[in-house]
Motif scaffolding. Structure first.
Motif, PDB file in Angstrom:
ATOM      1  N   VAL A   4      -4.662  15.570  -6.872  1.00  0.00           N
ATOM      2  CA  VAL A   4      -5.031  14.214  -6.480  1.00  0.00           C
ATOM      3  C   VAL A   4      -6.530  14.184  -6.192  1.00  0.00           C
ATOM      4  O   VAL A   4      -7.025  15.008  -5.425  1.00  0.00           O
ATOM      5  CB  VAL A   4      -4.241  13.778  -5.228  1.00  0.00           C
ATOM      6  CG1 VAL A   4      -4.657  12.381  -4.812  1.00  0.00           C
ATOM      7  CG2 VAL A   4      -2.742  13.870  -5.484  1.00  0.00           C
ATOM      8  N   THR A   5      -7.228  13.259  -6.814  1.00  0.00           N
ATOM      9  CA  THR A   5      -8.665  13.150  -6.585  1.00  0.00           C
ATOM     10  C   THR A   5      -8.999  11.808  -5.964  1.00  0.00           C
ATOM     11  O   THR A   5      -8.442  10.771  -6.357  1.00  0.00           O
ATOM     12  CB  THR A   5      -9.450  13.325  -7.895  1.00  0.00           C
ATOM     13  OG1 THR A   5      -9.016  12.340  -8.837  1.00  0.00           O
ATOM     14  CG2 THR A   5      -9.225  14.704  -8.489  1.00  0.00           C
ATOM     15  N   GLN A   6      -9.897  11.835  -4.996  1.00  0.00           N
ATOM     16  CA  GLN A   6     -10.303  10.621  -4.295  1.00  0.00           C
ATOM     17  C   GLN A   6     -11.824  10.475  -4.333  1.00  0.00           C
ATOM     18  O   GLN A   6     -12.561  11.457  -4.303  1.00  0.00           O
ATOM     19  CB  GLN A   6      -9.857  10.665  -2.827  1.00  0.00           C
ATOM     20  CG  GLN A   6      -8.355  10.621  -2.654  1.00  0.00           C
ATOM     21  CD  GLN A   6      -7.950  10.526  -1.200  1.00  0.00           C
ATOM     22  OE1 GLN A   6      -7.296  11.415  -0.659  1.00  0.00           O
ATOM     23  NE2 GLN A   6      -8.347   9.421  -0.548  1.00  0.00           N
ATOM     24  N   CYS A  23      -8.361   6.388  -5.939  1.00  0.00           N
ATOM     25  CA  CYS A  23      -7.489   7.553  -5.987  1.00  0.00           C
ATOM     26  C   CYS A  23      -6.911   7.718  -7.382  1.00  0.00           C
ATOM     27  O   CYS A  23      -6.407   6.756  -7.974  1.00  0.00           O
ATOM     28  CB  CYS A  23      -6.351   7.385  -4.979  1.00  0.00           C
ATOM     29  SG  CYS A  23      -5.049   8.635  -5.079  1.00  0.00           S
ATOM     30  N   VAL A  32       1.848   6.210  -5.705  1.00  0.00           N
ATOM     31  CA  VAL A  32       0.695   6.502  -4.855  1.00  0.00           C
ATOM     32  C   VAL A  32       0.913   5.899  -3.477  1.00  0.00           C
ATOM     33  O   VAL A  32       1.305   4.727  -3.348  1.00  0.00           O
ATOM     34  CB  VAL A  32      -0.606   5.932  -5.455  1.00  0.00           C
ATOM     35  CG1 VAL A  32      -1.760   6.087  -4.465  1.00  0.00           C
ATOM     36  CG2 VAL A  32      -0.947   6.646  -6.754  1.00  0.00           C
ATOM     37  N   TRP A  34      -0.914   5.586   0.537  1.00  0.00           N
ATOM     38  CA  TRP A  34      -2.161   5.692   1.287  1.00  0.00           C
ATOM     39  C   TRP A  34      -1.854   5.894   2.768  1.00  0.00           C
ATOM     40  O   TRP A  34      -0.955   5.250   3.325  1.00  0.00           O
ATOM     41  CB  TRP A  34      -2.997   4.425   1.118  1.00  0.00           C
ATOM     42  CG  TRP A  34      -3.642   4.285  -0.229  1.00  0.00           C
ATOM     43  CD1 TRP A  34      -3.132   3.653  -1.334  1.00  0.00           C
ATOM     44  CD2 TRP A  34      -4.931   4.785  -0.625  1.00  0.00           C
ATOM     45  NE1 TRP A  34      -4.013   3.726  -2.381  1.00  0.00           N
ATOM     46  CE2 TRP A  34      -5.126   4.420  -1.975  1.00  0.00           C
ATOM     47  CE3 TRP A  34      -5.936   5.505   0.031  1.00  0.00           C
ATOM     48  CZ2 TRP A  34      -6.293   4.746  -2.679  1.00  0.00           C
ATOM     49  CZ3 TRP A  34      -7.087   5.831  -0.662  1.00  0.00           C
ATOM     50  CH2 TRP A  34      -7.257   5.445  -2.003  1.00  0.00           C
ATOM     51  N   SER A  73      -3.506   5.125 -11.313  1.00  0.00           N
ATOM     52  CA  SER A  73      -4.542   5.250 -10.293  1.00  0.00           C
ATOM     53  C   SER A  73      -4.460   4.066  -9.345  1.00  0.00           C
ATOM     54  O   SER A  73      -3.810   3.045  -9.646  1.00  0.00           O
ATOM     55  CB  SER A  73      -5.923   5.343 -10.932  1.00  0.00           C
ATOM     56  OG  SER A  73      -6.258   4.125 -11.567  1.00  0.00           O
ATOM     57  N   CYS A  91      -5.015   9.758   0.197  1.00  0.00           N
ATOM     58  CA  CYS A  91      -4.144   9.277  -0.874  1.00  0.00           C
ATOM     59  C   CYS A  91      -3.166  10.393  -1.195  1.00  0.00           C
ATOM     60  O   CYS A  91      -3.527  11.586  -1.205  1.00  0.00           O
ATOM     61  CB  CYS A  91      -4.985   8.932  -2.098  1.00  0.00           C
ATOM     62  SG  CYS A  91      -4.038   8.580  -3.582  1.00  0.00           S
ATOM     63  N   SER A  93       0.160  11.380  -3.939  1.00  0.00           N
ATOM     64  CA  SER A  93       0.937  10.958  -5.096  1.00  0.00           C
ATOM     65  C   SER A  93       2.261  11.719  -5.167  1.00  0.00           C
ATOM     66  O   SER A  93       2.411  12.786  -4.564  1.00  0.00           O
ATOM     67  CB  SER A  93       0.145  11.154  -6.389  1.00  0.00           C
ATOM     68  OG  SER A  93       0.023  12.531  -6.723  1.00  0.00           O
ATOM     69  N   GLY A 105      -4.645  14.218  -1.604  1.00  0.00           N
ATOM     70  CA  GLY A 105      -6.023  14.485  -1.935  1.00  0.00           C
ATOM     71  C   GLY A 105      -6.784  14.916  -0.695  1.00  0.00           C
ATOM     72  O   GLY A 105      -6.224  14.999   0.404  1.00  0.00           O
ATOM     73  N   THR A 108     -11.075  10.366   1.877  1.00  0.00           N
ATOM     74  CA  THR A 108     -12.380   9.708   1.976  1.00  0.00           C
ATOM     75  C   THR A 108     -12.669   9.485   3.444  1.00  0.00           C
ATOM     76  O   THR A 108     -11.866   8.851   4.142  1.00  0.00           O
ATOM     77  CB  THR A 108     -12.394   8.358   1.247  1.00  0.00           C
ATOM     78  OG1 THR A 108     -12.246   8.572  -0.156  1.00  0.00           O
ATOM     79  CG2 THR A 108     -13.706   7.619   1.520  1.00  0.00           C
TER      80      THR A 108
END
Lengths: 113, 115
Positions: A4-6, A23, A32, A34, A73, A91, A93, A105, A108
């Protein structure tokens, strides 16, 4: 296999402004979620998106909104930022089945001044 | 409403010693239970999960946890702690019927490992 990338990793905003966090889920995942993690606390569920719709929502005001795109996403939007919105936004998933654990992830970090 | 209590805010152990982190949950039906670990500035990594079946579950990094329905507990254990285990540990509960994604987390236990 990307996890998972944020983005972004860090963000500083002024009270009253609006912010958008992004995300990308782990490859193969379609759901997804949050979470907001205030300093010294556990993560708190904001909402979850599946098939581009909000499926579940936690106890957060309407200032918090989101979106999921056809490629799975997602974005988290927060309007009219308050100092209390300062937190790490995570985030996670998963697959849209019952026995699929969340993959998180790195988050942020949002600071509201 | 579901809830999770982690009674210990901070635990310090010596490297090589055994570890037990406590977790108590409240949930109206059969719970899904999880332990996650978080290193500073990082996201959460899943250590192990319990959905059903054997109440003793094995996870990554040598961790295990035991589900005790009568005590509403899901304690995390490791027989010998390594310095790299220093981190914050979160217990979480979710539910069946698709709501397992809506996890409720405890406030976490910070683990310090002394050399």
């Amino acid at each position: 296999d990307a996890g998972v990338t944020q983005s972004p990793t860090h963000l500083i905003k002024t009270r009253g402004q609006q912010v958008t966090l992004r995300c990308s889920p782990k490859s193969g995942h379609d759901t997804v979620s949050w979470y907001q993690q205030a300093l010294g606390q556990g993560p708190q569920f904001i909402f979850q998106y599946y098939e581009e719709e909000e499926r579940q929502r936690g106890n957060f005001p309407d200032r918090f909104s989101g979106h999921q795109f056809p490629n799975y996403s997602s974005e988290l939007n927060v309007n009219a930022l308050l100092l209390g919105d300062s937190a790490l936004y995570l985030c996670a998933s998963s697959l849209g089945g019952r026995n699929s654990p969340l993959h998180f992830g790195n988050g942020t970090r949002l600071t509201v001044t | 409403a579901q809830s999770v209590t982690q009674p210990d805010i901070h635990i310090t152990v010596s490297e090589g010693a055994s570890l037990e982190l406590r977790c108590n949950y409240s949930y109206g039906a059969t719970p899904y239970l999880f332990w996650y670990v978080q290193s500073p500035g990082q996201g959460l990594q899943l250590l192990l999960k319990y959905f059903s079946g054997d109440t003793l579950v094995q996870g990554i990094k040598g961790f295990e946890a035991e589900f005790k329905r009568s005590q509403s507990s899901f304690n995390l254990r490791k027989p010998s702690v390594h310095w790299s285990d220093a981190a914050e540990y979160f217990c979480a509960v979710g539910g069946q019927g698709g709501s397992n994604y809506k996890l409720t987390f405890g406030k976490g236990t910070l683990l310090t490992v002394n050399p």
